[in-house]
Design an enzyme around this catalytic site. Structure first.
Site, PDB file in Angstrom:
ATOM      1  N   ALA A   1       0.744  -1.401   0.006  1.00  0.00           N
ATOM      2  CA  ALA A   1      -0.064  -0.074  -0.195  1.00  0.00           C
ATOM      3  C   ALA A   1       0.948   1.182   0.060  1.00  0.00           C
ATOM      4  CB  ALA A   1      -0.802  -0.015   1.227  1.00  0.00           C
ATOM      5  N   LYS A   2       2.148   1.256   0.495  1.00  0.00           N
ATOM      6  CA  LYS A   2       3.101   2.350   0.404  1.00  0.00           C
ATOM      7  C   LYS A   2       2.352   3.582   1.066  1.00  0.00           C
ATOM      8  CE  LYS A   2       5.616   0.590  -3.526  1.00  0.00           C
ATOM      9  NZ  LYS A   2       5.043  -0.556  -4.067  1.00  0.00           N
ATOM     10  N   ARG A   3       1.916   3.374   2.283  1.00  0.00           N
ATOM     11  CA  ARG A   3       1.082   4.500   2.915  1.00  0.00           C
ATOM     12  C   ARG A   3       2.306   5.524   3.669  1.00  0.00           C
ATOM     13  NH1 ARG A   3      -2.727   3.783  -0.552  1.00  0.00           N
ATOM     14  NH2 ARG A   3      -4.491   2.225   0.381  1.00  0.00           N
TER      15      ARG A   3
END
Length: 293
Positions: free
Chosen positions: A97-99
């Site tokens: 998700a690379k949040r």
């Protein structure tokens, strides 16, 4: 009861199933190559097939959240089901998700992926530290509480990443090295492996950084981006035993046949049940003694 840490569970999965991580990336061109429509029905068929084929044999499955989110709530529902079914079959699920955000917003992202009561609860999630490593604290704390993991972007495989990641901090370290040192501090004293991992591209040639973070090293870039298992020892050096090589298109293009997906994962080093040779091959590569065919 205190949950078993992600690093412990990952080490066991790597030792028993092999180290391979397979991405679940249902983008339009892959759906078309499988003879599926670019709609929710195609998304569901694709995802269900990958989980059926691989969740009982590879160490890690890594769904890319964006390819599900693009279909709205119905796509997210497919993702929720895939996460639950993959974990039930024994795979560790790494949500790609690379949040990255601050304060309560980062806390909300952490609750989405790292809270056991969430329908998207995963074994680990990818995050971006470039609002400052301290901005990740809500995710790090949530992961520790639930026995989950966090993979932090460090040295990515895309060429544009260098303009940020190779920039120099005030003390002379690269920003990537600064982040890696923070990860090492989080993992200090953990055994057999810490639960805070780094994302380091397999295409880098020479990482040019100290990767001894006592945590897992997710290595995207194998296959379609040009890296091979033979490149891993040169990139990761003494830390190669903690590498989780990540392959997506190199396996997924062999669908929609379940046996084709399984054979491709075996050749990529996933192995596991029914393909012990793949496991042995993968272990050999990561020790720098052989190369998978």
């Amino acid at each position: 009861m205190t949950p078993e840490p992600f690093g412990t569970r990952l080490r066991h999965a790597m030792d028993t199933r092999g180290p391979l991580c397979v991405g679940i990336d249902p983008h339009a061109t892959l759906l078309a190559s499988w003879g599926l429509n670019d709609d929710v029905a195609g998304l569901e068929r694709f995802t269900r097939t990958v989980v059926e084929a691989l969740a009982d044999r590879v160490a890690v499955l890594k769904p890319q959240s964006a390819f599900f989110e693009r279909f709205g709530s119905r796509g997210v529902a497919v993702l929720e089901k895939a996460v639950a079914e993959a974990r039930a079959a024994g795979a560790l699920v790494l949500m790609d998700a690379k949040r990255g955000d601050i304060g309560s917003t980062m806390g909300a992202y952490a609750a989405t992926y790292l809270d056991e009561d969430s329908p998207l609860f995963s074994d680990a999630v990818t995050v971006s530290p470039y609002l400052g490593f301290g901005s990740l604290r809500p995710a790090l704390d949530a992961a520790a509480a639930s026995g989950s993991g966090v993979f932090v972007l460090a040295l990515t495989s895309n060429p544009e990443g260098a303009e940020v990641q190779r920039a120099t901090a005030a003390d002379g370290r690269s920003l990537a090295q600064l982040m890696l040192d923070h990860m090492a501090a989080e993992n200090a004293g953990a055994a057999p492996l810490g639960s805070v991992g780094a994302v380091v591209g397999a295409t880098l040639g020479d990482a040019g950084a100290d990767l001894s973070i006592n945590g897992p090293l997710l290595a995207p870039g194998i296959g379609a981006q040009g890296a091979t298992p033979a490149d891993l020892p040169a990139v990761f050096g003494d830390a190669v035993g903690n590498v989780v090589p990540s392959v997506s298109r190199g396996v997924l293009r062999h669908g929609p046949d379940v046996s084709g997906l399984r054979e491709a994962a075996g050749r990529g080093g996933g192995g596991g049940r029914g393909d012990r040779g793949g496991v042995v091959c993968a272990r050999g590569v990561l020790r720098g003694v052989s190369v998978c065919g």
